[in-house]
Design an enzyme around this catalytic site. Structure first.
Site, mmCIF file in Angstrom:
data_model
loop_
_atom_site.group_PDB
_atom_site.id
_atom_site.type_symbol
_atom_site.label_atom_id
_atom_site.label_comp_id
_atom_site.label_asym_id
_atom_site.label_seq_id
_atom_site.Cartn_x
_atom_site.Cartn_y
_atom_site.Cartn_z
ATOM 1 N N ARG A 86 -6.763 40.607 5.951
ATOM 2 C CA ARG A 86 -6.241 39.810 4.834
ATOM 3 C C ARG A 86 -6.145 40.625 3.552
ATOM 4 N NH1 ARG A 86 -9.632 35.158 3.180
ATOM 5 N NH2 ARG A 86 -8.185 35.390 1.459
ATOM 6 N N ARG B 155 -6.457 30.571 -0.931
ATOM 7 C CA ARG B 155 -6.782 30.214 -2.323
ATOM 8 C C ARG B 155 -5.630 30.554 -3.294
ATOM 9 N NH1 ARG B 155 -10.233 27.082 -5.464
ATOM 10 N NH2 ARG B 155 -10.275 27.985 -7.537
ATOM 11 N N CYS C 285 -11.638 32.344 1.167
ATOM 12 C CA CYS C 285 -12.961 32.799 1.592
ATOM 13 C C CYS C 285 -14.004 31.724 1.326
ATOM 14 C CB CYS C 285 -13.352 34.059 0.825
ATOM 15 S SG CYS C 285 -12.394 35.489 1.313
ATOM 16 N N LYS D 261 -4.299 43.891 -4.213
ATOM 17 C CA LYS D 261 -4.067 42.581 -3.586
ATOM 18 C C LYS D 261 -4.046 41.468 -4.627
ATOM 19 C CE LYS D 261 -6.973 39.235 -1.139
ATOM 20 N NZ LYS D 261 -7.587 38.615 -2.313
ATOM 21 N N ASN D 262 -5.067 41.450 -5.490
ATOM 22 C CA ASN D 262 -5.177 40.305 -6.399
ATOM 23 C C ASN D 262 -4.136 40.307 -7.506
ATOM 24 O OD1 ASN D 262 -7.180 39.189 -4.925
ATOM 25 N ND2 ASN D 262 -8.858 39.747 -6.301
ATOM 26 N N ARG E 228 -15.530 26.392 -4.939
ATOM 27 C CA ARG E 228 -14.176 26.727 -5.361
ATOM 28 C C ARG E 228 -13.337 25.497 -5.738
ATOM 29 N NH1 ARG E 228 -12.081 32.027 -2.373
ATOM 30 N NH2 ARG E 228 -11.722 32.649 -4.527
ATOM 31 N N PRO E 229 -13.788 24.745 -6.740
ATOM 32 C CA PRO E 229 -13.021 23.582 -7.180
ATOM 33 C C PRO E 229 -11.772 24.003 -7.951
ATOM 34 C CG PRO E 229 -14.967 23.870 -8.554
ATOM 35 C CD PRO E 229 -15.004 24.954 -7.519
ATOM 36 N N ILE E 230 -10.923 23.036 -8.306
ATOM 37 C CA ILE E 230 -9.713 23.360 -9.072
ATOM 38 C C ILE E 230 -9.651 22.513 -10.350
ATOM 39 C CG2 ILE E 230 -8.399 24.159 -7.062
ATOM 40 C CD1 ILE E 230 -6.855 21.452 -7.240
ATOM 41 N N ASP E 231 -10.808 22.058 -10.821
ATOM 42 C CA ASP E 231 -10.836 21.188 -12.008
ATOM 43 C C ASP E 231 -10.245 21.851 -13.253
ATOM 44 O OD1 ASP E 231 -13.037 22.856 -11.623
ATOM 45 O OD2 ASP E 231 -14.321 21.695 -12.950
ATOM 46 N N VAL F 152 -21.276 34.701 -10.087
ATOM 47 C CA VAL F 152 -19.922 34.121 -10.169
ATOM 48 C C VAL F 152 -19.718 33.003 -9.140
ATOM 49 C CG1 VAL F 152 -17.438 34.619 -10.084
ATOM 50 C CG2 VAL F 152 -19.016 36.300 -11.078
ATOM 51 N N ASP G 188 -16.566 40.868 -6.124
ATOM 52 C CA ASP G 188 -15.946 41.334 -4.878
ATOM 53 C C ASP G 188 -16.542 42.652 -4.385
ATOM 54 O OD1 ASP G 188 -14.351 39.133 -4.821
ATOM 55 O OD2 ASP G 188 -12.531 40.125 -5.511
HETATM 56 C C1 UD1 Z 1 -10.320 35.565 -8.047
HETATM 57 C C2 UD1 Z 1 -10.081 36.607 -7.002
HETATM 58 C C3 UD1 Z 1 -11.348 36.848 -6.200
HETATM 59 C C4 UD1 Z 1 -12.518 37.153 -7.124
HETATM 60 C C5 UD1 Z 1 -12.657 36.110 -8.238
HETATM 61 C C6 UD1 Z 1 -13.684 36.475 -9.288
HETATM 62 C C7 UD1 Z 1 -7.750 36.282 -6.420
HETATM 63 C C8 UD1 Z 1 -6.776 35.853 -5.380
HETATM 64 N N1 UD1 Z 1 -9.035 36.146 -6.104
HETATM 65 O O1 UD1 Z 1 -10.670 34.360 -7.372
HETATM 66 O O2 UD1 Z 1 -11.108 37.960 -5.338
HETATM 67 O O3 UD1 Z 1 -13.726 37.142 -6.380
HETATM 68 O O4 UD1 Z 1 -11.384 35.958 -8.911
HETATM 69 O O5 UD1 Z 1 -13.413 37.714 -9.833
HETATM 70 O O6 UD1 Z 1 -7.383 36.772 -7.469
HETATM 71 N N2 UD1 Z 1 -14.134 27.608 -10.717
HETATM 72 C C9 UD1 Z 1 -14.341 26.277 -11.032
HETATM 73 N N3 UD1 Z 1 -13.242 25.483 -11.248
HETATM 74 C C10 UD1 Z 1 -11.976 25.946 -11.188
HETATM 75 C C11 UD1 Z 1 -11.769 27.330 -10.872
HETATM 76 C C12 UD1 Z 1 -12.876 28.133 -10.647
HETATM 77 O O7 UD1 Z 1 -15.483 25.798 -11.099
HETATM 78 O O8 UD1 Z 1 -11.028 25.178 -11.379
HETATM 79 C C13 UD1 Z 1 -15.299 28.492 -10.475
HETATM 80 C C14 UD1 Z 1 -15.365 29.053 -9.056
HETATM 81 O O9 UD1 Z 1 -15.930 28.137 -8.159
HETATM 82 C C15 UD1 Z 1 -16.231 30.290 -9.272
HETATM 83 C C16 UD1 Z 1 -15.835 30.745 -10.677
HETATM 84 O O10 UD1 Z 1 -15.174 29.645 -11.288
HETATM 85 O O11 UD1 Z 1 -17.583 29.953 -9.233
HETATM 86 C C17 UD1 Z 1 -14.900 31.918 -10.722
HETATM 87 O O12 UD1 Z 1 -13.805 31.675 -9.879
HETATM 88 P P1 UD1 Z 1 -12.351 32.204 -10.177
HETATM 89 O O13 UD1 Z 1 -12.371 33.193 -11.300
HETATM 90 O O14 UD1 Z 1 -11.446 31.029 -10.295
HETATM 91 O O15 UD1 Z 1 -12.025 32.973 -8.821
HETATM 92 P P2 UD1 Z 1 -10.629 32.980 -8.153
HETATM 93 O O16 UD1 Z 1 -9.608 33.059 -9.226
HETATM 94 O O17 UD1 Z 1 -10.535 31.919 -7.118
#
Ligand code: UD1
Length: 428
Positions: free
Chosen positions: A409, A104, A128, A33-34, A133-136, A338, A316
């Site tokens: 999903r 996401r 989820c 999936k990912n 889950r910020p996008i900074d 994480v 996961d």
């Molecule tokens: C992806 C996977 C998800 C998996 C995760 C960690 C997909 C679709 N999803 O999620 O299944 O659980 O990797 O292996 O591939 N963070 C920030 N700022 C940002 C981005 C992330 O603070 O801009 C933080 C998140 O809140 C979290 C950590 O970084 O605490 C890791 O998140 P991230 O690796 O981004 O997970 P996803 O890519 O969303």
């Protein structure tokens, strides 16, 4: 197609087998999936056709197809698990659809759209509920590449006459940020250096896919990725590799309920952390290149689990593994590093009879073994949903799992595959 399968998303009625070992036969693993979601999104890096094979037929994949269609991409199903994508000359630049808000992985489209069209507007991506889950990390990198970013209440607008290559340090190794920036850099003229990248196998597959069709990405799978970019790729095709998270979850199911269960179409080389944890719990594993035979001991041993970025123990797999720990003889510590809100489902396991002390939002102590009893549950997210399904099979009596859209999903018709090896799960 998406609508039809969403209507089918009714609760599961799960028969509990009171801790008996009852599953036997072969349990097939579907495409990852990912990775599939990122490969679908990557179709907008191509001027011509992209064909993806071995796609998992799951709700998130259908949602990504819907999103791509809303951008103007022609999406066709051309075989049982194959889809063809053809990107238009100009993409729609508003990603404010309901699907994007709930999803996401929609974020991975933002950078490539920005690089192609000079503009993208999008809502804060959902998904989820497992933390803030910020996008900074994404916004910071896009700005370093020359974009102007404006944020509104729950949405963003990015604009750039032309993005340029840059040397970017990701403040944390986010998986989707690494993938998004790698894809964006393929379309950006010049050299982009991404530092402190995530190393997940899906990132390596994405680079392999794009490099096979003309991209120049070096270092995927390490913490530093260098991309030379500037042109749309031509045509592409790729076979989606097996889902290591699904395979790991099935390995846990096998350790709890398997009599002679073989997990096939998987890649054990990507599952070392969970296999090691299973071995520490006393589980015997026979490896093949693309299959696993799990042999359960009479008594499971407790194991301390700390989730980490790859190659560490995958966050996961934390929820499915915690079900196993409820059946281990002794005290295990669960440490989720994480995400900051990924232990909520443990209270439901306690309601089933588990003995789990949640110490803080990151840590819990699991005391076992405990008898689990069937009950009504609500699937809070996709990984916890599968954990509930696993717990329900181990329990005494029947369980009802509501909101199984969350399971659909990420896992293709999981009840059909489990029923084929002896489970009794009905959509009611
Ligand atoms: C992806 C996977 C998800 C998996 C995760 C960690 C997909 C679709 N999803 O999620 O299944 O659980 O990797 O292996 O591939 N963070 C920030 N700022 C940002 C981005 C992330 O603070 O801009 C933080 C998140 O809140 C979290 C950590 O970084 O605490 C890791 O998140 P991230 O690796 O981004 O997970 P996803 O890519 O969303």
């Amino acid at each position: 197609m998406a609508k039809k399968s969403r209507i089918k998303s009714m609760p599961f009625l799960v028969k509990g087998f009171s801790g008996k070992k009852f599953l036997s036969g072969e349990l097939p693993v579907r495409g990852a999936k990912n990775f599939a979601l990122k490969a679908q999104a990557a179709s907008i890096l191509f001027g011509g056709d992209v064909v993806l094979r071995n796609m998992p037929l799951i709700e998130d994949v259908f949602k990504m197809n819907d999103l791509l269609s809303s951008l103007g991409v022609a999406v066709d199903r051309i075989g049982n698990r194959s889809f063809r994508f053809k990107s238009p000359r100009n993409l729609e630049t508003n990603l404010n659809t309901d699907a994007a808000k709930l999803f996401r992985a929609s974020i991975v489209l933002t950078g490539p759209i920005l690089a192609r069209e000079g503009r993208v507007s999008f809502s804060h991506p959902g998904g989820c509920v497992i933390g803030k889950r910020p996008i900074d990390v994404f916004l910071d990198a896009f700005q370093k590449m020359g974009a102007k970013a404006r944020s509104f209440k729950k949405s963003y607008l990015l604009e750039a006459d032309k993005l340029h290559g840059a040397d970017i340090f990701l403040k944390l190794p986010s998986v989707t940020a690494t993938e998004t920036l790698m894809m964006t850099a393929v379309l950006v003229k010049g050299v982009t250096i991404l530092r402190n990248c995530a190393c997940e196998p899906e990132i390596v597959s994405l680079a392999e896919f794009l490099n096979s069709f003309g991209a120049d990405i070096k270092g995927a799978g390490t913490h530093t990725i260098v991309v030379k970019g500037g042109r749309l790729l031509k045509n592409g095709f790729f076979k989606i590799p097996p889902d290591r998270i699904e395979a790991g979850s099935f390995a846990v199911v096998a350790a709890l309920c398997g009599k002679n269960l073989r997990i096939k179409n998987c890649d054990p080389s990507q599952m070392m952390a969970v296999l090691r944890a299973l071995e520490d719990a006393g589980v015997n594993i026979e490896f093949d290149k693309d299959a696993l035979l799990i042999k359960t001991p009479r008594v499971l041993k407790p194991v301390d689990i700390k989730t980490r970025e790859y190659p560490g123990f995958a966050t996961d797999l934390q929820a499915p593994f915690s079900v196993l720990l409820t059946q281990a003889a002794g005290r295990s510590l669960l440490f989720e590093t994480v995400f900051e809100n990924r232990l909520g489902y443990l209270s439901d396991l306690n309601r089933m009879g588990a003995n789990i002390l949640v110490c803080d939002p990151h840590r819990a102590v699991i005391n076992g073994p405990t008898k689990l009893r069937g009950r009504d549950m609500e699937s809070p997210d996709l990984r916890a949903g599968l954990a509930f399904l696993t717990a329900a099979m181990v329990a005494e009596g029947d369980s009802v799992i509501n909101n199984i859209y969350n399971i659909d999903r990420g896992y293709e018709k999981v009840e059909e595959r489990l029923n084929a090896v002896g489970a009794e799960i009905k959509r009611i």
